[in-house]
Each structure stands twice: as C-alpha cells, then as structure tokens.
Enzyme design. Structure first.
Site, PDB file in Angstrom:
ATOM      1  N   GLU A  45      -9.957  -1.108   5.323  1.00 46.75           N
ATOM      2  CA  GLU A  45     -10.602  -0.817   6.591  1.00 46.75           C
ATOM      3  C   GLU A  45     -11.866  -1.672   6.762  1.00 46.75           C
ATOM      4  O   GLU A  45     -12.337  -2.293   5.806  1.00 46.75           O
ATOM      5  CB  GLU A  45     -10.966   0.667   6.660  1.00 46.75           C
ATOM      6  CG  GLU A  45      -9.771   1.614   6.536  1.00 46.75           C
ATOM      7  CD  GLU A  45      -8.946   1.713   7.811  1.00 46.75           C
ATOM      8  OE1 GLU A  45      -9.098   0.845   8.695  1.00 46.75           O
ATOM      9  OE2 GLU A  45      -8.152   2.658   7.920  1.00 46.75           O
ATOM     10  N   HIS A  77      -7.979  -4.462  10.178  1.00 47.98           N
ATOM     11  CA  HIS A  77      -7.673  -4.164   8.773  1.00 47.98           C
ATOM     12  C   HIS A  77      -6.366  -4.808   8.346  1.00 47.98           C
ATOM     13  O   HIS A  77      -5.458  -5.012   9.149  1.00 47.98           O
ATOM     14  CB  HIS A  77      -7.665  -2.649   8.511  1.00 47.98           C
ATOM     15  CG  HIS A  77      -6.464  -1.917   9.028  1.00 47.98           C
ATOM     16  ND1 HIS A  77      -6.505  -1.108  10.141  1.00 47.98           N
ATOM     17  CD2 HIS A  77      -5.194  -1.841   8.577  1.00 47.98           C
ATOM     18  CE1 HIS A  77      -5.320  -0.572  10.345  1.00 47.98           C
ATOM     19  NE2 HIS A  77      -4.499  -1.009   9.409  1.00 47.98           N
ATOM     20  N   ASP A 102       0.835  -1.198   0.000  1.00 50.82           N
ATOM     21  CA  ASP A 102       0.000   0.000   0.000  1.00 50.82           C
ATOM     22  C   ASP A 102       0.871   1.249   0.000  1.00 50.82           C
ATOM     23  O   ASP A 102       2.085   1.178   0.198  1.00 50.82           O
ATOM     24  CB  ASP A 102      -0.947   0.006   1.211  1.00 50.82           C
ATOM     25  CG  ASP A 102      -0.268  -0.472   2.495  1.00 50.82           C
ATOM     26  OD1 ASP A 102       0.933  -0.176   2.675  1.00 50.82           O
ATOM     27  OD2 ASP A 102      -0.927  -1.117   3.318  1.00 50.82           O
ATOM     28  N   ASP A 115      -8.353  -2.750  14.455  1.00 48.33           N
ATOM     29  CA  ASP A 115      -9.728  -2.956  14.001  1.00 48.33           C
ATOM     30  C   ASP A 115      -9.841  -4.086  12.983  1.00 48.33           C
ATOM     31  O   ASP A 115     -10.887  -4.280  12.376  1.00 48.33           O
ATOM     32  CB  ASP A 115     -10.293  -1.660  13.399  1.00 48.33           C
ATOM     33  CG  ASP A 115      -9.462  -1.145  12.228  1.00 48.33           C
ATOM     34  OD1 ASP A 115      -8.472  -1.813  11.841  1.00 48.33           O
ATOM     35  OD2 ASP A 115      -9.797  -0.065  11.692  1.00 48.33           O
TER      36      ASP A 115
END
Length: 261
Positions: free
Chosen positions: A143, A138, A67, A136
């Site tokens: 996300e 991801h 990324d 979370d």
C-alpha cells in the site's frame, strides 16, 4: 521503463502471453510470477490458448504467487491459492507441485514470509512477474508509503483496497480480511522482468504517477522506474493521463520485432 499502449484488454493479454511464451521456449522451467484479480485474466486465457494449440509447452513451468490473505483457509474459494489454481494452474494443465506461495495461515506469519523469500531465491528467482496496479498505485499488497526496499511481509489493507476487493466476497466488505502477506517491493524488484498491466480510465492517475511521476513510496508502483527491465502495458483508458503517450506509441511502433517486450 517501456510503456506499450494497446487498443484493449484482449490485445494486452495477447502481448504479455506471447512474452511468456517466448520466455518458456528459451527457458522451459521458467518461474512465472502471477497476480490475481480481473485485470490479468486475458493474459492467462491467451497463454492457455497457446498451450492448447501447441504453440508453447508449459509442462516444466513453475508458478509463484504474489500475495495471499492472512487467515483465509487455503481451500476457501477466494484465497489466492484457490483463485490461481482455478485461473492459472488448471487451465495450463499444471498441478500444485508447480506452485509456490506464502502460507497465510501459518502460526508464525513473519517466519512464513521470510521462508517464502528464501524459497524464491532458492528457486532461482522469478523470471517474469505479472503485476496489476491499484487505484492508489499499490502493487501486490504494498500500500502507499510501503518501503521501496521491503521484503515479503504482513500488511494491513487500506479501507479502499478492502472496498475494491469486496466484489469477490459477494459485495460484503466485512468478509474481506484486514491483513495479507505480500511480496515486498524489494522482493518484486528482484524479478528479471516486471510486466505491469492496467486497463480502464480508473487506473489512469495511478499509471501516470507510476510512469511519469517521481519515485516515491506514496505511489509504490513508481519503484518500477528503478528496474532494468520493466514493461507497462496499458489500454487507451489507462493511458489517458500520460503526457508522453505519443512518444510511447512512437517508440514501440518503431522497435525491432525480434526484441519483444
């Protein structure tokens, strides 16, 4: 998926680096997918030590980026291209000619995303992809509620992820970009071997949801349950919420040494 519980981050780094080394001995021009952040650093440090000792040759290896921030110049010290050059390529003795990554500064970002997906396919696909995991759940910058079939695309970061990443920008969240280009979950799942590394109790809930929860977009990493060769390597802290931790320890302890991870 296989879950391997190790004593600490150093042991995790050695285990994953050895898997990379085995792959490179079998396929010297393997395409290694790498993630940024502090968690995978022991992996890259251990692999570098193996290279310097002569235990493995990486001269033909290729490196693929997971990324990148949108709008951050490639030469910015916190662009992921710069980070990977410092933490992976240079220590391994590789030049930028061995590197593949999406263009986060392109005028046509969606076009650059599609081009990167094509480039990965044309390169023969990622052989081993190292992944971290957010608190979370991801992976990459996919996300919660990202499509499990998503391709490389532009994403808007959650406030929590920007808070988590502010430590790389002198603690100033205002310096953290709002947008990123990330391999999609569907793209990630095309790698031949996925290795997710998590350390510390702060990742324990996310790890439990990934491994023992349902496959659900609310925990993007749970998509690894759909992959035929996914390995989750965790230290004791990150494993602390796993109900089947004793089972995972037993199965790994009794697998053949030649099998690796």
């Amino acid at each position: 998926m296989e879950v391997v519980i190790v004593p600490d981050a150093e042991a995790a780094g050695e285990l994953i680096a050895e898997a990379m080394a085995r792959l490179l001995r079998r396929k010297p021009d393997a395409l290694l997918g790498v993630a940024t952040g502090s968690t995978p650093l022991p992996v890259y440090q251990s692999l570098t030590a193996k290279v310097r000792s002569g235990a493995v040759d990486v001269s033909r290896a290729r490196i693929a980026q997971l990324d990148e921030y949108v709008g951050l110049p490639a030469e910015h010290p916190e662009s992921y291209r710069s980070v990977l050059r410092r933490e992976v390529l240079e220590p391994l003795g590789l030049g930028m000619d061995a590197f593949m990554g999406p263009d986060g500064t392109a005028e046509d970002v969606p076009g650059a995303c599609a081009a990167y997906d094509r480039a990965l396919a044309e390169a023969g696909g990622v052989d081993l992809q190292v992944l971290g995991i957010g608190t979370d759940g991801h992976i990459g910058f996919n996300e919660p509620c990202s499509s499990l079939a998503s391709r490389t695309r532009i994403k808007t970061l959650t406030e929590q992820t920007r808070i988590d990443n502010a430590r790389f920008f002198d603690g100033d969240i205002d310096q953290v970009p709002h947008h990123v280009v990330t391999q999609g979950i569907g793209t990630i799942l095309e790698a031949r071997h996925l290795v997710l590394l998590a350390t510390g109790e702060g990742k324990a809930d996310a790890v439990a949801a990934t491994v023992e929860g349902p496959v659900a977009a609310v925990c993007p990493a749970s998509a690894l349950q759909l992959h035929p060769h996914a390995t989750v390597v965790v230290d004791e802290g990150a494993a602390s919420k796993l109900k089947l931790a004793d089972y995972f320890r037993h199965t790994y302890r009794n697998k053949p040494d030649w099998q690796g991870i």
